[in-house]
Motif scaffolding. Structure first.
Motif, PDB file in Angstrom:
ATOM      1  N   VAL A  12       0.844  -1.207   0.000  1.00 13.28           N
ATOM      2  CA  VAL A  12       0.000   0.000   0.000  1.00 13.28           C
ATOM      3  C   VAL A  12       0.872   1.248   0.000  1.00 13.28           C
ATOM      4  O   VAL A  12       0.592   2.221  -0.725  1.00 13.28           O
ATOM      5  CB  VAL A  12      -0.936  -0.005   1.225  1.00 13.28           C
ATOM      6  N   LEU A  13       1.940   1.218   0.796  1.00 16.61           N
ATOM      7  CA  LEU A  13       2.855   2.363   0.842  1.00 16.61           C
ATOM      8  C   LEU A  13       3.490   2.609  -0.522  1.00 16.61           C
ATOM      9  O   LEU A  13       3.574   3.760  -0.985  1.00 16.61           O
ATOM     10  CB  LEU A  13       3.940   2.114   1.897  1.00 16.61           C
ATOM     11  N   LEU A  14       3.923   1.544  -1.181  1.00 17.64           N
ATOM     12  CA  LEU A  14       4.569   1.678  -2.483  1.00 17.64           C
ATOM     13  C   LEU A  14       3.583   2.192  -3.529  1.00 17.64           C
ATOM     14  O   LEU A  14       3.908   3.106  -4.301  1.00 17.64           O
ATOM     15  CB  LEU A  14       5.146   0.325  -2.909  1.00 17.64           C
ATOM     16  N   ALA A  15       2.374   1.616  -3.557  1.00 13.49           N
ATOM     17  CA  ALA A  15       1.368   2.043  -4.540  1.00 13.49           C
ATOM     18  C   ALA A  15       0.986   3.503  -4.323  1.00 13.49           C
ATOM     19  O   ALA A  15       0.820   4.269  -5.291  1.00 13.49           O
ATOM     20  CB  ALA A  15       0.142   1.141  -4.434  1.00 13.49           C
ATOM     21  N   THR A  16       0.851   3.907  -3.058  1.00 13.38           N
ATOM     22  CA  THR A  16       0.485   5.297  -2.766  1.00 13.38           C
ATOM     23  C   THR A  16       1.601   6.251  -3.184  1.00 13.38           C
ATOM     24  O   THR A  16       1.340   7.339  -3.724  1.00 13.38           O
ATOM     25  CB  THR A  16       0.190   5.467  -1.266  1.00 13.38           C
ATOM     26  N   ALA A  17       2.844   5.867  -2.919  1.00 10.46           N
ATOM     27  CA  ALA A  17       3.977   6.711  -3.302  1.00 10.46           C
ATOM     28  C   ALA A  17       3.998   6.940  -4.817  1.00 10.46           C
ATOM     29  O   ALA A  17       4.223   8.067  -5.290  1.00 10.46           O
ATOM     30  CB  ALA A  17       5.277   6.063  -2.839  1.00 10.46           C
ATOM     31  N   ILE A  18       3.727   5.885  -5.576  1.00  7.03           N
ATOM     32  CA  ILE A  18       3.702   6.006  -7.044  1.00  7.03           C
ATOM     33  C   ILE A  18       2.558   6.916  -7.477  1.00  7.03           C
ATOM     34  O   ILE A  18       2.725   7.787  -8.346  1.00  7.03           O
ATOM     35  CB  ILE A  18       3.568   4.606  -7.691  1.00  7.03           C
ATOM     36  N   LEU A  51       0.059   6.823   6.936  1.00  6.75           N
ATOM     37  CA  LEU A  51       0.826   5.577   7.077  1.00  6.75           C
ATOM     38  C   LEU A  51       2.346   5.784   7.180  1.00  6.75           C
ATOM     39  O   LEU A  51       3.011   5.010   7.873  1.00  6.75           O
ATOM     40  CB  LEU A  51       0.508   4.625   5.918  1.00  6.75           C
ATOM     41  N   PRO A  52       2.950   6.770   6.494  1.00  4.66           N
ATOM     42  CA  PRO A  52       4.393   6.962   6.672  1.00  4.66           C
ATOM     43  C   PRO A  52       4.810   7.260   8.110  1.00  4.66           C
ATOM     44  O   PRO A  52       5.999   7.185   8.439  1.00  4.66           O
ATOM     45  CB  PRO A  52       4.701   8.145   5.746  1.00  4.66           C
TER      46      PRO A  52
END
Length: 512
Positions: free
Chosen positions: A334-340, A407-408
């Motif tokens: 989720v963190l990776l998808a949101t960052a993108i 989340l971060p």
């Protein structure tokens, strides 16, 4: 203890006055210049005696059982049978009970090897005499090896002695470094404060290190120096002082009969994450001994305790690190998808760092996914985000509504340690309710900073999140935060974490 102390500062101030021709006299503290200097003194982070005593107790329990297992392995070998395990457990428990009864578990005892070592050897001997008596009376002598018992006695005594020598060296060094100091402020002046200070100074093992005196009076009843310690200012100054430097304990020496004066001062100090005690050594009111707690032999009445201290603090720290790491791993997709998504949606960095108030009003830097256009970001939250706010990006609306933007902050929990998983939410510096700063709206607002702030909290899962456009909203949020602080437990944290996803979906009408 290492470094300068408050008396060193007084001597320096007096010397400077003498060199300037002013004469040697107690420094005038109306503007609290000495408090300013005292707040900048280097302070070693204090350690909890309760936790350290527990660690030493656990270490010695391990030594007792391990020495028995080693003796069994060397002499008997093979698998340890059930009745030997019973003996190991029974003697281990009996040893700890005996050591506790002999008073060898305290910070002072850990430093005094030659005085306490004899007690430890005596206790260990008594334990084995009792064990031999039990073997004889129960007629189970044939079940145990006498050589093993003697070997265990000798090995255990040697290991306990060596461990205590090491413990004495370590704890003596930590004491000199001030790691057990309870930095203490005295509130109130006059004869009662002087007698209290002298009583504390006469007992070296209390761990109390007096940093100064604070008193609202400025007449002859409250001198600038009390029993060798300076008056650093008024009670209002004490609140600021406690936020500038470490302070663990406040002792009121004001007479118990001065109820109104005590309540006025407590109304200012209860927001601080410190223990507050009321001196009872000069009171004519005589309560039952169990009504008092004691600092050394000096009786005091407990008024406020710092929330989440000693073992509770250890449990919460472990909970944050273990559960926070698991959540970070589980939510990494989720963190990776949101960052993108944030990167593709608008120009600018993926993360947004914002200064917020943390534990004891300390400024911390909190990580979030950027949800606003870079040139419209509001680092101080001077203007709250409202519905259909043009500053918020398309992706930002989604991640703010679902709180994915928060989340971060798992990085803050796991790597920096300035946030907890659960606690009062950290507010931005200039956050307002109805155009007024939060602390101007809610009396006692800063009491929510008595514990470390959290990613989620009791207020959030009850719907008090997002925009605070009315005074009632921030009032209710603070009420829930204070309820959490007073009722904290690991199970309460688990309950809040479990309810957070449900709350985000069902109670997000105030989140924009």
């Amino acid at each position: 203890m290492s470094g300068l102390n408050i008396r060193d500062l007084m001597a320096a101030a007096a010397g400077a006055a003498a060199e300037s021709g002013a004469g040697v006299r107690a420094p005038r503290l109306a503007g609290t210049p000495l408090a300013e200097s005292a707040a900048t003194l280097p302070v070693s982070r204090s350690l909890s005696p309760v936790v350290l005593v527990g660690v030493v107790r656990a270490l010695e329990a391990f030594i007792v059982v391990a020495s028995g297992l080693v003796a069994h392995s060397v002499y008997l070998g093979g698998v340890v049978s059930f009745h030997y395990w019973i003996a190991l457990a029974s003697i281990g428990v009996l040893a700890l009970v005996t050591f506790q009864a002999l008073g060898v578990y305290s910070i002072g005892a850990f430093r005094a090897f030659f005085r306490v070592g004899t007690k430890l050897a005596l206790g260990w001997t008594v334990v084995f005499l009792l064990a031999l008596a039990a073997v004889f009376l129960l007629k189970v002598g044939e079940a145990f090896s006498r050589v093993w018992l003697v070997s265990w006695f000798a090995a255990g005594l040697a290991c306990l002695t060596i461990a205590r020598i090491g413990i004495a060296m370590v704890f003596t060094a930590m004491t000199r470094a001030g790691r057990f100091d309870r930095r203490t402020a005295i509130v109130g002046g006059g004869p009662s404060a002087e007698s209290m200070i002298k009583a504390l100074d006469a007992q070296p093992d209390t761990g109390v290190k007096i940093v100064g005196v604070f008193d609202d009076r400025s007449d002859e009843r409250s001198a600038d120096v009390v029993a060798g310690y300076p008056k650093l200012g008024r009670v209002d100054d004490l609140v600021d002082f406690a936020r500038r430097t470490q302070l663990d304990l406040v002792i009121f020496t004001v007479p118990i009969s001065a109820e109104e004066r005590i309540l006025q001062m407590l109304s200012k100090l209860w927001v601080l994450p410190i223990d507050i005690r009321l001196a009872a050594h000069t009171s004519k009111l005589r309560l039952r001994p169990r009504s008092y707690s004691y600092i050394g032999s000096v009786p005091v009445l407990d008024v406020f305790d710092r929330p989440i201290a000693d073992w509770d603090l250890v449990l919460k720290w472990m909970f944050d690190k273990v559960v926070g790491t698991l959540l970070l791993v589980m939510l990494s997709p989720v963190l990776l998808a949101t960052a993108i998504a944030v990167k593709l949606d608008s120009k600018g960095p993926v993360f947004f760092k914002q200064k917020r108030y943390g534990f004891n009003n300390e400024l911390i830097e909190v990580f979030k996914f950027r949800s606003m256009y870079t040139d419209m970001s509001d680092a101080t939250a001077a203007k709250l985000v409202t519905k259909d706010d043009p500053r918020v990006t398309r992706v930002g609306r989604i991640i703010r509504k679902t709180s994915i933007d928060e989340l971060p902050q798992l990085f803050n929990v796991v790597f920096f340690g300035n946030l907890s998983l659960v606690g009062p939410r950290p507010h931005a510096l200039h956050a307002k309710a109805a155009d007024r700063l939060y602390d101007q709206v809610v009396d006692g607002y800063f009491a929510r900073h008595k514990v470390k702030p959290g990613i989620t909290g009791w207020a959030q899962i009850n719907g008090w999140r997002g925009e605070t456009d009315t005074q009632e909203k921030i009032q209710r949020r603070v009420e829930h935060d204070l309820y959490y602080i007073e009722h904290w437990s690991v199970f309460f944290d688990l309950q809040i974490l479990a309810m957070t996803p449900v709350s985000l979906l069902s109670k997000n009408e105030n989140a924009y």
